[in-house]
Design an enzyme around this catalytic site. Structure first.
Site, PDB file in Angstrom:
ATOM      1  N   ARG A  30       0.845  -0.705   0.046  1.00 26.59           N
ATOM      2  CA  ARG A  30       0.142   0.069  -0.076  1.00 26.59           C
ATOM      3  C   ARG A  30       0.796   1.105  -0.066  1.00 26.59           C
ATOM      4  O   ARG A  30       1.921   1.805   1.071  1.00 26.59           O
ATOM      5  CB  ARG A  30      -1.106  -0.154   1.415  1.00 26.59           C
ATOM      6  CG  ARG A  30      -2.029  -1.382   1.229  1.00 26.59           C
ATOM      7  CD  ARG A  30      -3.141  -0.601   2.290  1.00 26.59           C
ATOM      8  NE  ARG A  30      -4.123  -1.258   2.082  1.00 26.59           N
ATOM      9  CZ  ARG A  30      -4.123  -3.132   2.608  1.00 26.59           C
ATOM     10  NH1 ARG A  30      -3.134  -2.713   3.612  1.00 26.59           N
ATOM     11  NH2 ARG A  30      -4.654  -4.027   2.684  1.00 26.59           N
ATOM     12  N   ASP A  31       0.036   2.499  -0.796  1.00 26.68           N
ATOM     13  CA  ASP A  31       1.064   3.461  -0.884  1.00 26.68           C
ATOM     14  C   ASP A  31       1.362   4.644   0.947  1.00 26.68           C
ATOM     15  O   ASP A  31      -0.408   3.903   1.375  1.00 26.68           O
ATOM     16  CB  ASP A  31       0.167   4.172  -1.737  1.00 26.68           C
ATOM     17  CG  ASP A  31       1.464   6.045  -2.112  1.00 26.68           C
ATOM     18  OD1 ASP A  31       2.247   5.300  -3.504  1.00 26.68           O
ATOM     19  OD2 ASP A  31       1.895   6.401  -1.223  1.00 26.68           O
ATOM     20  N   HIS A 101       8.145   2.072 -10.377  1.00 25.98           N
ATOM     21  CA  HIS A 101       6.772   1.384  -9.381  1.00 25.98           C
ATOM     22  C   HIS A 101       5.923   1.921 -10.232  1.00 25.98           C
ATOM     23  O   HIS A 101       5.945   3.241 -11.277  1.00 25.98           O
ATOM     24  CB  HIS A 101       6.734   2.045  -7.755  1.00 25.98           C
ATOM     25  CG  HIS A 101       6.843   3.622  -7.725  1.00 25.98           C
ATOM     26  ND1 HIS A 101       8.300   3.826  -7.903  1.00 25.98           N
ATOM     27  CD2 HIS A 101       5.964   4.684  -8.103  1.00 25.98           C
ATOM     28  CE1 HIS A 101       7.807   5.152  -8.034  1.00 25.98           C
ATOM     29  NE2 HIS A 101       6.754   5.895  -7.593  1.00 25.98           N
TER      30      HIS A 101
HETATM   31  P1  AMP Z   1       6.049   8.515  -7.324  1.00 26.00           P
HETATM   32  O1  AMP Z   1       5.969  10.108  -6.521  1.00 26.00           O
HETATM   33  O2  AMP Z   1       5.710   8.385  -8.431  1.00 26.00           O
HETATM   34  O3  AMP Z   1       7.869   8.446  -6.736  1.00 26.00           O
HETATM   35  O4  AMP Z   1       5.527   7.904  -6.174  1.00 26.00           O
HETATM   36  C1  AMP Z   1       6.328   7.620  -4.480  1.00 26.00           C
HETATM   37  C2  AMP Z   1       5.128   6.662  -3.939  1.00 26.00           C
HETATM   38  O5  AMP Z   1       5.412   6.171  -2.832  1.00 26.00           O
HETATM   39  C3  AMP Z   1       4.589   7.826  -2.885  1.00 26.00           C
HETATM   40  O6  AMP Z   1       3.247   8.596  -3.172  1.00 26.00           O
HETATM   41  C4  AMP Z   1       4.562   7.787  -2.035  1.00 26.00           C
HETATM   42  O7  AMP Z   1       3.531   8.478  -1.311  1.00 26.00           O
HETATM   43  C5  AMP Z   1       5.052   6.389  -1.547  1.00 26.00           C
HETATM   44  N1  AMP Z   1       5.954   5.868  -0.420  1.00 26.00           N
HETATM   45  C6  AMP Z   1       7.217   6.702  -0.250  1.00 26.00           C
HETATM   46  N2  AMP Z   1       7.491   6.461   0.879  1.00 26.00           N
HETATM   47  C7  AMP Z   1       6.564   4.973   0.734  1.00 26.00           C
HETATM   48  C8  AMP Z   1       7.071   3.598   2.092  1.00 26.00           C
HETATM   49  N3  AMP Z   1       8.046   3.947   2.424  1.00 26.00           N
HETATM   50  N4  AMP Z   1       6.225   2.662   2.011  1.00 26.00           N
HETATM   51  C9  AMP Z   1       5.164   3.213   1.007  1.00 26.00           C
HETATM   52  N5  AMP Z   1       4.376   3.891   0.393  1.00 26.00           N
HETATM   53  C10 AMP Z   1       5.956   5.021   0.256  1.00 26.00           C
END
Ligand code: AMP
Ligand code: ZN
Length: 112
Positions: A30-31, A101
């Site tokens: 999960r995000d 991702h």
């Molecule tokens: P992006 O902006 O496409 O690089 O997306 C990165 C995503 O990773 C964001 O939606 C963050 O909320 C999420 N994120 C960052 N750190 C973590 C974590 N430790 N666990 C889960 N999600 C994360």
């Protein structure tokens, strides 16, 4: 594995995280800061910086990410209502974590 990469550390089991799916190549979790009721991340275990860095040899992993994305959409019960599968690419494209991702986003309330 890149030691300073949070998604490498999660995928590697160094940082505890509940996986909704795992196989030898991919994890799904999960995000941490969801932008919709369903917001999952489909993450290859191998470090790839972004879509800019994929090559023909990554064909299988990329197609597996999409197959798992649609399977997870079904599992999360958003396959019929609809969802987005999204790659942010580099800073200007909204990428904040530089480990490839695929976002699965859905579950919005229906407007009547
Ligand atoms: P992006 O902006 O496409 O690089 O997306 C990165 C995503 O990773 C964001 O939606 C963050 O909320 C999420 N994120 C960052 N750190 C973590 C974590 N430790 N666990 C889960 N999600 C994360
Ligand atoms: Zn990484």
């Amino acid at each position: 594995m890149k030691n300073d990469c949070i998604f490498c550390r999660i995928a590697n089991g160094e940082v505890p995280k509940k996986f909704l799916y795992e196989d030898e190549n991919i994890v799904v979790f999960r995000d941490i800061n969801p932008c919709a009721p369903v917001h999952l991340l489909i993450v290859p275990k191998r470090h790839i910086r972004s879509i800019n860095d994929i090559t023909a040899s990554d064909k299988e992993i990329i197609s597996e990410m999409f197959i798992i994305g649609k399977d997870m959409a079904k599992k999360a019960l958003v396959d019929r209502s609809g969802y987005k599968l999204l790659f942010n690419v580099e800073k200007g494209g909204g990428q904040e974590i530089f480990h490839l991702h695929l976002h699965l986003i859905g579950g919005w309330q229906k407007k009547s």
